[in-house]
Design an enzyme around this catalytic site. Structure first.
Site, PDB file in Angstrom:
ATOM      1  N   HIS A  97       8.455   2.708   5.287  1.00  0.00           N
ATOM      2  CA  HIS A  97       8.625   3.568   4.269  1.00  0.00           C
ATOM      3  C   HIS A  97       9.799   3.469   3.561  1.00  0.00           C
ATOM      4  O   HIS A  97      11.010   3.491   4.230  1.00  0.00           O
ATOM      5  CB  HIS A  97       8.500   4.933   4.858  1.00  0.00           C
ATOM      6  CG  HIS A  97       7.136   5.446   5.403  1.00  0.00           C
ATOM      7  ND1 HIS A  97       6.181   6.080   4.975  1.00  0.00           N
ATOM      8  CD2 HIS A  97       6.749   5.163   6.812  1.00  0.00           C
ATOM      9  CE1 HIS A  97       5.330   6.331   5.835  1.00  0.00           C
ATOM     10  NE2 HIS A  97       5.661   5.764   7.073  1.00  0.00           N
TER      11      HIS A  97
ATOM     12  N   HIS B 254       4.612  -0.712   9.141  1.00  0.00           N
ATOM     13  CA  HIS B 254       4.947  -0.567   8.158  1.00  0.00           C
ATOM     14  C   HIS B 254       6.458  -0.148   7.865  1.00  0.00           C
ATOM     15  O   HIS B 254       6.686   1.141   8.728  1.00  0.00           O
ATOM     16  CB  HIS B 254       3.865   0.130   7.252  1.00  0.00           C
ATOM     17  CG  HIS B 254       3.633   1.626   7.740  1.00  0.00           C
ATOM     18  ND1 HIS B 254       2.712   1.745   8.877  1.00  0.00           N
ATOM     19  CD2 HIS B 254       4.038   2.829   7.420  1.00  0.00           C
ATOM     20  CE1 HIS B 254       2.543   3.034   8.930  1.00  0.00           C
ATOM     21  NE2 HIS B 254       3.368   3.490   8.291  1.00  0.00           N
TER      22      HIS B 254
HETATM   23  P1  5GP Z   1       2.669   6.742   9.044  1.00  0.00           P
HETATM   24  O1  5GP Z   1       2.167   8.062   9.275  1.00  0.00           O
HETATM   25  O2  5GP Z   1       1.722   5.582   9.972  1.00  0.00           O
HETATM   26  O3  5GP Z   1       3.867   6.237   9.259  1.00  0.00           O
HETATM   27  O4  5GP Z   1       2.645   6.296   7.494  1.00  0.00           O
HETATM   28  C1  5GP Z   1       1.362   6.374   6.891  1.00  0.00           C
HETATM   29  C2  5GP Z   1       1.466   6.289   5.399  1.00  0.00           C
HETATM   30  O5  5GP Z   1       0.414   5.670   4.654  1.00  0.00           O
HETATM   31  C3  5GP Z   1       1.649   7.726   5.178  1.00  0.00           C
HETATM   32  O6  5GP Z   1       2.674   8.178   4.445  1.00  0.00           O
HETATM   33  C4  5GP Z   1       0.226   8.024   4.235  1.00  0.00           C
HETATM   34  O7  5GP Z   1       0.469   8.865   3.150  1.00  0.00           O
HETATM   35  C5  5GP Z   1       0.039   6.683   3.783  1.00  0.00           C
HETATM   36  N1  5GP Z   1      -1.493   6.211   3.567  1.00  0.00           N
HETATM   37  C6  5GP Z   1      -2.438   6.895   4.384  1.00  0.00           C
HETATM   38  N2  5GP Z   1      -3.694   6.102   3.722  1.00  0.00           N
HETATM   39  C7  5GP Z   1      -3.296   5.520   2.658  1.00  0.00           C
HETATM   40  C8  5GP Z   1      -4.176   4.757   1.541  1.00  0.00           C
HETATM   41  O8  5GP Z   1      -5.218   4.942   1.686  1.00  0.00           O
HETATM   42  N3  5GP Z   1      -3.330   4.269   0.818  1.00  0.00           N
HETATM   43  C9  5GP Z   1      -2.143   4.420   0.378  1.00  0.00           C
HETATM   44  N4  5GP Z   1      -1.518   3.681  -0.481  1.00  0.00           N
HETATM   45  N5  5GP Z   1      -1.474   4.902   1.533  1.00  0.00           N
HETATM   46  C10 5GP Z   1      -1.712   5.539   2.378  1.00  0.00           C
END
Ligand code: 5GP
Length: 139
Positions: A105, A103
């Site tokens: 951001h 993903h």
């Molecule tokens: P990462 O840490 O993998 O780069 O980003 C994952 C993102 O997903 C985080 O910013 C976190 O806040 C978001 N996130 C985690 N669980 C959920 C969820 O159930 N729903 C949504 N909308 N975002 C989520």
């Protein structure tokens, strides 16, 4: 690298098994509000095709995803009136990755307002829903 887990939380969101505040969807891509936003308008853009992160994604998937991210970012900027934005993408836990489905951001930046911590507080659902609606109408 650990294998991709097809039961990760973003797949459940793609399948509609877990709700999200959607801002954009097409055949290949879904964008929705981050539930723990680092700033107002923090949005996630994900491919519907599974990959753990940047390294195991197909180049065609990446090419499509960055184009969609550009489109979503433009709508986020129009809707929020932010002064700038960051695109962030983490690979593996040591780099801050917490959900192991590729993903990007989109993190809007506002003058004089520091970012909140990564995966900090969960946002108010009504406020997220209202913002998602505003972004949807800014395409
Ligand atoms: P990462 O840490 O993998 O780069 O980003 C994952 C993102 O997903 C985080 O910013 C976190 O806040 C978001 N996130 C985690 N669980 C959920 C969820 O159930 N729903 C949504 N909308 N975002 C989520």
């Amino acid at each position: 690298m650990t294998a991709y887990d097809p039961d990760n939380i973003f797949v459940k969101i793609i399948k509609g098994e877990i709700p999200c505040h959607k801002v954009y969807e097409d055949d290949t891509t879904l964008a929705f509000m981050d539930i723990m936003p680092q700033s107002r308008g923090h949005t996630l853009v994900i491919p519907k095709t599974g990959s753990r992160n940047l390294l195991d994604a197909q180049p065609e998937v990446l090419a499509d995803l960055i184009g969609k991210t550009q489109k979503v970012a433009a709508a986020v900027m129009r809707a929020t009136g932010a002064d700038g934005f960051r695109i962030m993408q983490f690979n593996e836990a040591q780099a801050g990755q917490t959900v192991f489905h590729l993903h990007f951001h989109i993190v809007p930046m506002y003058e004089g307002i520091p970012l909140r911590p990564h995966t900090g507080e969960t946002a108010d659902h009504e406020a997220l829903g209202a913002l998602a609606e505003k972004i949807r109408s800014a395409f």
